[in-house]
Scaffold this motif. Structure first.
Motif, PDB file in Angstrom:
ATOM      1  N   THR A  52       0.853  -1.194   0.000  1.00 34.16           N
ATOM      2  CA  THR A  52       0.000   0.000   0.000  1.00 34.16           C
ATOM      3  C   THR A  52       0.884   1.238   0.000  1.00 34.16           C
ATOM      4  O   THR A  52       1.979   1.239   0.547  1.00 34.16           O
ATOM      5  N   ASN A  54       0.116   5.702   0.043  1.00 34.57           N
ATOM      6  CA  ASN A  54      -0.991   6.639   0.204  1.00 34.57           C
ATOM      7  C   ASN A  54      -0.729   7.973  -0.496  1.00 34.57           C
ATOM      8  O   ASN A  54       0.412   8.422  -0.592  1.00 34.57           O
ATOM      9  N   LEU A 172      -5.244  -1.346   6.208  1.00 34.56           N
ATOM     10  CA  LEU A 172      -5.702   0.021   5.946  1.00 34.56           C
ATOM     11  C   LEU A 172      -5.423   0.942   7.139  1.00 34.56           C
ATOM     12  O   LEU A 172      -5.321   2.165   6.972  1.00 34.56           O
ATOM     13  N   ASP A 173      -5.309   0.373   8.329  1.00 33.52           N
ATOM     14  CA  ASP A 173      -4.848   1.146   9.483  1.00 33.52           C
ATOM     15  C   ASP A 173      -3.325   1.239   9.495  1.00 33.52           C
ATOM     16  O   ASP A 173      -2.750   2.322   9.671  1.00 33.52           O
ATOM     17  N   THR A 175      -1.152   1.051   7.173  1.00 32.70           N
ATOM     18  CA  THR A 175      -0.537   1.848   6.119  1.00 32.70           C
ATOM     19  C   THR A 175      -0.351   3.304   6.547  1.00 32.70           C
ATOM     20  O   THR A 175       0.497   4.017   6.003  1.00 32.70           O
ATOM     21  N   ALA A 367      -7.888   4.252  10.317  1.00 27.89           N
ATOM     22  CA  ALA A 367      -8.471   4.139   8.969  1.00 27.89           C
ATOM     23  C   ALA A 367      -9.898   4.674   8.948  1.00 27.89           C
ATOM     24  O   ALA A 367     -10.311   5.356   7.999  1.00 27.89           O
ATOM     25  N   ALA A 372     -10.245   5.943   5.116  1.00 25.23           N
ATOM     26  CA  ALA A 372      -9.332   5.280   4.185  1.00 25.23           C
ATOM     27  C   ALA A 372     -10.114   4.667   3.025  1.00 25.23           C
ATOM     28  O   ALA A 372     -11.091   3.940   3.231  1.00 25.23           O
ATOM     29  N   THR A 373      -9.668   4.969   1.810  1.00 21.44           N
ATOM     30  CA  THR A 373     -10.373   4.555   0.602  1.00 21.44           C
ATOM     31  C   THR A 373      -9.385   3.912  -0.365  1.00 21.44           C
ATOM     32  O   THR A 373      -8.497   4.582  -0.882  1.00 21.44           O
ATOM     33  N   LYS A 374      -9.537   2.616  -0.600  1.00 21.12           N
ATOM     34  CA  LYS A 374      -8.592   1.865  -1.425  1.00 21.12           C
ATOM     35  C   LYS A 374      -8.851   2.096  -2.906  1.00 21.12           C
ATOM     36  O   LYS A 374      -9.992   2.081  -3.363  1.00 21.12           O
ATOM     37  N   VAL A 396      -5.715   5.277  -0.538  1.00 22.42           N
ATOM     38  CA  VAL A 396      -4.696   4.244  -0.325  1.00 22.42           C
ATOM     39  C   VAL A 396      -4.560   3.469  -1.632  1.00 22.42           C
ATOM     40  O   VAL A 396      -5.485   2.781  -2.064  1.00 22.42           O
ATOM     41  N   ASP A 398      -3.301   0.516  -3.939  1.00 24.81           N
ATOM     42  CA  ASP A 398      -2.999  -0.917  -3.804  1.00 24.81           C
ATOM     43  C   ASP A 398      -2.453  -1.385  -5.172  1.00 24.81           C
ATOM     44  O   ASP A 398      -3.209  -1.856  -6.016  1.00 24.81           O
ATOM     45  N   VAL A 403      -4.759  -6.110  -1.226  1.00 26.56           N
ATOM     46  CA  VAL A 403      -5.623  -5.843  -0.093  1.00 26.56           C
ATOM     47  C   VAL A 403      -7.016  -6.389  -0.355  1.00 26.56           C
ATOM     48  O   VAL A 403      -7.639  -6.081  -1.378  1.00 26.56           O
TER      49      VAL A 403
END
Length: 404
Positions: A52, A54, A172-173, A175, A367, A372-374, A396, A398, A403
Motif C-alpha cells: 500500500t 498513500n 488500511l490502518d 498503512t 483508517a 481510508a479509501t482503497k 490508499v 494498492d 488488499v
C-alpha cells in the motif's frame, strides 16, 4: 524482474501513471535527484514490493505547482511493503517481511539520528538536514507510489509487523504508520495534549483528522476541529469531535466560546500549512492565517504543534515574501502569551512502534477516522483530482491488488 510503474508528476494539475526503472540498490540519476546523491550505493537497503502507498496532502502541494518539483518526479512517501530483495549489508530484515517505511529517510549513524531526531538526518540530503521519498528538494530518493521501490538503511529504518497475516487484516490502518498517523500524533503530543485537555485542530484533512484522533487517544476532554470544508468537518464529527465551519462562522474565538464557555483552548495543532486561507465566505489565500489564529485562541503558557507544511520556496504564493516562506506572523502575540512552538517534519520512528501496537490491539481506529479509501494504481490520477477538490478521503493505492 524488470518492469515497474509509478505515479509521476507531469506539470501543475497533472499526474500520470508511467513506466519507470525497476529499483536497484543504488540511487541513479533522474528527476529531482541531487547531483551529489547520484551513484550512491545502498547495499544497506532493500527492494520492496509495494503493498500500500498513500496519497498525501504534501504530495498535493507539489501537484498544484506550489513547489519547485521537476516534471517526471516519482511521487509517494507513505509506503508499506513486502521485502523481496536485501542488500549484502542488511542483517536483520529478511525476504518476506512486511514492513512500514518511515517517510523520513535516516541513516541511523549521524548525531541527529542517534538523538532520535530522524526527521533531520544529516547524511541523506546534500542540501540540508532531512529527507523523504518522492519529494522536492529532499535529495531525490525515488518515490513509492509505484509497484516496487528501494529503501535504504533497512535495518535501522524499517518497522517489521510481527504477524504478517494479522497485519494484512488491518493493513488500511497500518498503512497510516508511514506518515499520517505519526504526524497527527506528533502534532497533538508536541502541543502538550494530556488527559482533560481542550484542543483545537486547524484543518480537517487527513492529517488534521489523524491529529484529532490522536488527541482523543492522549485523553483530551474536548477536541474541536476547524475547516472551511463541510464534508471534512462531517468526517471529524463522525468520531466524536466538535467542529467549527470557518466559512460560515469566521470568528474562531466566539465559536470556541460557544462550545467550551470560554474563548480559549489549552493547546492547538496546525494541520493546514502554507496554503492556508482566510476565514469567511469571501476568503482568499492568506498563509499566516492559521498560525495567527491558533495563537489567538490558545491560552497563555500553552503549546502549539505545527505539523502543517511550510516551505522555503513557493512559486505560486500570494506575494514576494511568501514565495520564500516569509509570512506575516504575529510573533509578538505568541511571545506575550509565552507559547511554545514545535515545527518541522515528524520524527516518525519516535512514535510508529507504539501506534502499531495500538492498532493491532484495537485501541486506534485511524483508517475509520480518516476515511481510508482503497484504489488501484491506475485510479491515482483521478484520486488526486478528487482530493484536490476537497474530498474527505485518505486514498490508499494498492498497486498489486494485495488488499482484500
Amino acid at each position: 524482474m524488470s518492469g515497474n510503474r509509478a505515479v509521476v508528476y507531469v506539470e501543475p494539475g497533472k499526474v500520470e501513471v508511467s513506466d519507470i526503472s525497476y529499483p536497484e540498490l543504488i540511487l541513479r540519476d533522474g528527476p529531482g535527484v541531487n547531483p551529489l546523491n547520484v551513484g550512491r550505493k545502498c547495499e544497506h537497503g532493500v527492494i520492496l514490493k509495494v503493498i500500500t502507498t498513500n496519497i498525501c496532502g504534501s504530495d498535493q502541494h507539489m501537484v498544484r505547482g506550489r513547489t519547485t518539483a521537476p516534471s517526471g518526479l516519482v511521487l509517494g512517501h507513505e509506503i508499506t511493503g513486502e521485502v523481496i530483495e536485501v542488500g549484502r549489508d542488511v542483517e536483520y530484515i529478511k525476504k518476506g517481511d512486511l514492513v512500514s517505511v518511515p517517510f523520513n529517510i535516516a541513516c541511523g549513524r549521524c548525531r541527529n539520528c542517534k538523538e532520535r531526531n530522524t526527521h533531520v538526518c544529516e547524511n541523506v540530503n546534500p542540501d540540508r538536514a532531512g529527507s523523504a521519498y518522492g519529494y522536492v528538494d529532499m535529495g531525490g530518493w525515488v518515490g513509492g507510489q509505484s509497484e516496487y521501490v528501494m529503501v535504504p538503511y533497512a535495518d535501522f529504518q524499517l518497522l517489521k509487523f510481527p504477524d504478517k497475516e494479522k497485519a494484512m487484516e488491518k493493513i488500511l490502518d497500518l498503512t497510516m504508520l508511514s506518515d499520517i498517523f505519526p504526524t497527527g500524533f506528533h502534532g497533538a503530543f508536541s502541543a502538550g495534549v494530556k488527559p482533560g485537555s481542550t484542543v483545537y485542530v486547524a484543518g480537517a484533512g487527513p492529517v488534521g483528522l489523524a491529529a484529532a484522533h490522536s488527541a482523543q487517544l492522549l485523553g483530551a476532554a474536548v477536541v474541536i476541529v476547524g475547516d472551511l470544508n463541510a464534508e471534512r468537518l462531517a468526517q471529524a464529527r463522525s468520531f466524536g469531535c466538535e467542529t467549527v465551519n470557518l466559512r460560515e462562522h469566521p470568528n474562531l474565538g466566539e465559536q470556541i466560546d460557544q462550545i467550551l464557555g470560554e474563548p480559549e483552548v489549552d493547546c492547538a495543532v496546525d494541520c493546514v500549512g502554507f496554503e492556508a486561507h482566510g476565514h469567511g465566505n469571501a476568503h482568499g489565500e492568506a498563509p499566516a492565517t492559521v498560525l495567527n489564529s491558533i495563537m489567538e485562541v490558545t491560552r497563555a503558557g500553552g503549546r502549539l504543534g505545527i505539523p502543517g507544511l511550510y516551505v522555503t520556496g513557493d512559486p505560486g504564493a500570494v506575494d514576494e515574501d511568501a514565495k520564500i516562506g516569509t509570512l506575516k506572523i504575529r510573533l509578538g502575540l505568541g511571545w506575550a502569551k509565552a507559547h511554545t512552538f514545535v515545527t518541522g517534519q515528524t520524527p516518525v520512528m519516535q512514535y510508529n512502534r507504539y501506534l502499531m501496537t495500538s492498532i493491532l490491539n484495537g485501541r486506534a481506529q485511524i483508517a475509520k477516522a480518516v476515511n481510508a479509501t482503497k484504489i488501484s494504481l491506475d485510479q491515482a490520477p483521478a484520486a488526486y483530482a478528487e482530493f484536490d477538490r476537497g474530498a474527505s478521503k485518505k486514498f490508499v493505492i494498492d498497486p498489486h491488488g494485495s488488499v482484500k
